[in-house]
Design a protein around this motif. Structure first.
Motif, short mmCIF file in Angstrom:
data_model
loop_
_atom_site.label_atom_id
_atom_site.label_comp_id
_atom_site.label_asym_id
_atom_site.label_seq_id
_atom_site.Cartn_x
_atom_site.Cartn_y
_atom_site.Cartn_z
N MET A 96 -3.50 -27.49 -26.69
CA MET A 96 -2.88 -26.61 -25.71
C MET A 96 -3.84 -26.37 -24.55
O MET A 96 -5.05 -26.38 -24.73
CB MET A 96 -2.56 -25.24 -26.33
CG MET A 96 -1.32 -25.21 -27.18
SD MET A 96 -1.01 -23.58 -27.88
CE MET A 96 -0.23 -22.76 -26.52
N THR A 97 -3.27 -26.10 -23.40
CA THR A 97 -4.09 -25.78 -22.24
C THR A 97 -4.11 -24.26 -22.03
O THR A 97 -3.32 -23.52 -22.63
CB THR A 97 -3.53 -26.44 -20.96
OG1 THR A 97 -2.25 -25.86 -20.69
CG2 THR A 97 -3.44 -27.94 -21.10
N ILE A 98 -4.99 -23.84 -21.15
CA ILE A 98 -5.06 -22.41 -20.82
C ILE A 98 -3.75 -21.98 -20.17
O ILE A 98 -3.28 -20.87 -20.39
CB ILE A 98 -6.28 -22.13 -19.92
CG1 ILE A 98 -7.56 -22.37 -20.73
CG2 ILE A 98 -6.24 -20.73 -19.36
CD1 ILE A 98 -8.84 -22.23 -19.95
N ASP B 30 -0.79 -23.01 -20.96
CA ASP B 30 0.15 -22.76 -22.07
C ASP B 30 -0.09 -21.37 -22.67
O ASP B 30 0.85 -20.64 -22.95
CB ASP B 30 0.00 -23.83 -23.16
CG ASP B 30 0.37 -25.22 -22.67
OD1 ASP B 30 1.22 -25.34 -21.77
OD2 ASP B 30 -0.22 -26.19 -23.19
N TRP B 31 -1.35 -21.03 -22.86
CA TRP B 31 -1.69 -19.71 -23.39
C TRP B 31 -1.25 -18.61 -22.43
O TRP B 31 -0.74 -17.57 -22.85
CB TRP B 31 -3.20 -19.60 -23.65
CG TRP B 31 -3.61 -20.23 -24.94
CD1 TRP B 31 -4.15 -21.47 -25.11
CD2 TRP B 31 -3.49 -19.67 -26.24
NE1 TRP B 31 -4.39 -21.71 -26.43
CE2 TRP B 31 -4.00 -20.62 -27.15
CE3 TRP B 31 -3.03 -18.46 -26.73
CZ2 TRP B 31 -4.04 -20.38 -28.51
CZ3 TRP B 31 -3.07 -18.22 -28.08
CH2 TRP B 31 -3.57 -19.17 -28.96
N TYR B 32 -1.48 -18.85 -21.14
CA TYR B 32 -1.12 -17.86 -20.13
C TYR B 32 0.39 -17.64 -20.09
O TYR B 32 0.86 -16.50 -20.06
CB TYR B 32 -1.64 -18.32 -18.76
CG TYR B 32 -1.44 -17.31 -17.66
CD1 TYR B 32 -2.09 -16.08 -17.68
CD2 TYR B 32 -0.64 -17.59 -16.57
CE1 TYR B 32 -1.94 -15.16 -16.67
CE2 TYR B 32 -0.47 -16.67 -15.55
CZ TYR B 32 -1.12 -15.46 -15.60
OH TYR B 32 -0.96 -14.55 -14.60
N ILE C 89 -7.44 -14.17 -18.96
CA ILE C 89 -7.23 -15.47 -18.30
C ILE C 89 -7.30 -15.31 -16.79
O ILE C 89 -7.95 -16.11 -16.10
CB ILE C 89 -5.90 -16.09 -18.75
CG1 ILE C 89 -5.99 -16.48 -20.23
CG2 ILE C 89 -5.55 -17.31 -17.90
CD1 ILE C 89 -4.69 -16.92 -20.85
N SER D 248 -8.63 -27.22 -21.42
CA SER D 248 -8.23 -27.10 -22.81
C SER D 248 -8.51 -25.69 -23.32
O SER D 248 -9.34 -24.97 -22.78
CB SER D 248 -8.99 -28.15 -23.62
OG SER D 248 -9.37 -27.68 -24.86
N GLU D 249 -7.82 -25.33 -24.38
CA GLU D 249 -7.99 -23.98 -24.94
C GLU D 249 -9.41 -23.74 -25.45
O GLU D 249 -9.82 -22.59 -25.60
CB GLU D 249 -6.97 -23.73 -26.04
CG GLU D 249 -7.17 -24.56 -27.28
CD GLU D 249 -6.09 -24.32 -28.31
OE1 GLU D 249 -6.20 -23.34 -29.06
OE2 GLU D 249 -5.15 -25.13 -28.35
N GLU D 250 -10.17 -24.80 -25.70
CA GLU D 250 -11.55 -24.62 -26.15
C GLU D 250 -12.39 -23.88 -25.12
O GLU D 250 -13.28 -23.10 -25.47
CB GLU D 250 -12.20 -25.97 -26.48
CG GLU D 250 -11.75 -26.55 -27.80
CD GLU D 250 -11.15 -27.93 -27.64
OE1 GLU D 250 -11.45 -28.60 -26.64
OE2 GLU D 250 -10.40 -28.33 -28.53
N LEU E 74 -11.32 -21.51 -23.25
CA LEU E 74 -10.95 -20.09 -23.42
C LEU E 74 -11.57 -19.54 -24.71
O LEU E 74 -12.07 -18.41 -24.73
CB LEU E 74 -9.44 -19.96 -23.46
CG LEU E 74 -8.86 -18.56 -23.51
CD1 LEU E 74 -9.27 -17.76 -22.29
CD2 LEU E 74 -7.35 -18.63 -23.60
N ASN E 75 -11.56 -20.35 -25.77
CA ASN E 75 -12.14 -19.91 -27.04
C ASN E 75 -13.63 -19.57 -26.91
O ASN E 75 -14.13 -18.70 -27.62
CB ASN E 75 -11.94 -20.98 -28.11
CG ASN E 75 -10.51 -21.09 -28.55
OD1 ASN E 75 -9.72 -20.15 -28.39
ND2 ASN E 75 -10.13 -22.25 -29.06
#
Length: 101
Positions: A1-3, A5-7, A22, A37-39, A41-42
């Protein structure tokens, strides 16, 4: 997932803290991009950054609220000037779009 997608998921489910995080990282600090990538953000969600990130987010939220209040006050002052005989209201500046085609 991308940032992104999270947003989008955070917006759909009204996860205010995640939205704020975000927006802070993407628009204020510019340390990540929505395409990342979500990494990425993690990395900022690690326990060791929790206290510092919370402090940053509280300050960012205060700044957003303050700028929103300033904008609201400026708009209100402009509207009052229009009512007091300042610049006249110009209806021709408002555009209505016909959705029927």
């Amino acid at each position: 997932m991308t940032i992104r997608d999270w947003y989008e998921a955070a917006l759909r489910h009204n996860y205010y803290s995640l939205i704020l995080l975000i927006e802070f990282l993407v628009y204020e600090k510019k340390t990540v991009r929505l395409q990342d990538s979500e990494e990425a953000l993690n990395f900022y969600l690690q326990e060791k950054f929790k206290d510092r990130m919370n402090a940053y987010l509280l300050e960012y939220e205060r700044q957003k609220q303050l700028s929103k209040k300033k904008l609201t006050a400026a708009c209100a002052a402009e509207n009052i000037n229009d009512l007091k005989g300042g610049q006249p209201f110009e209806a021709n500046k408002i555009r209505f779009y016909n959705r029927e085609r």
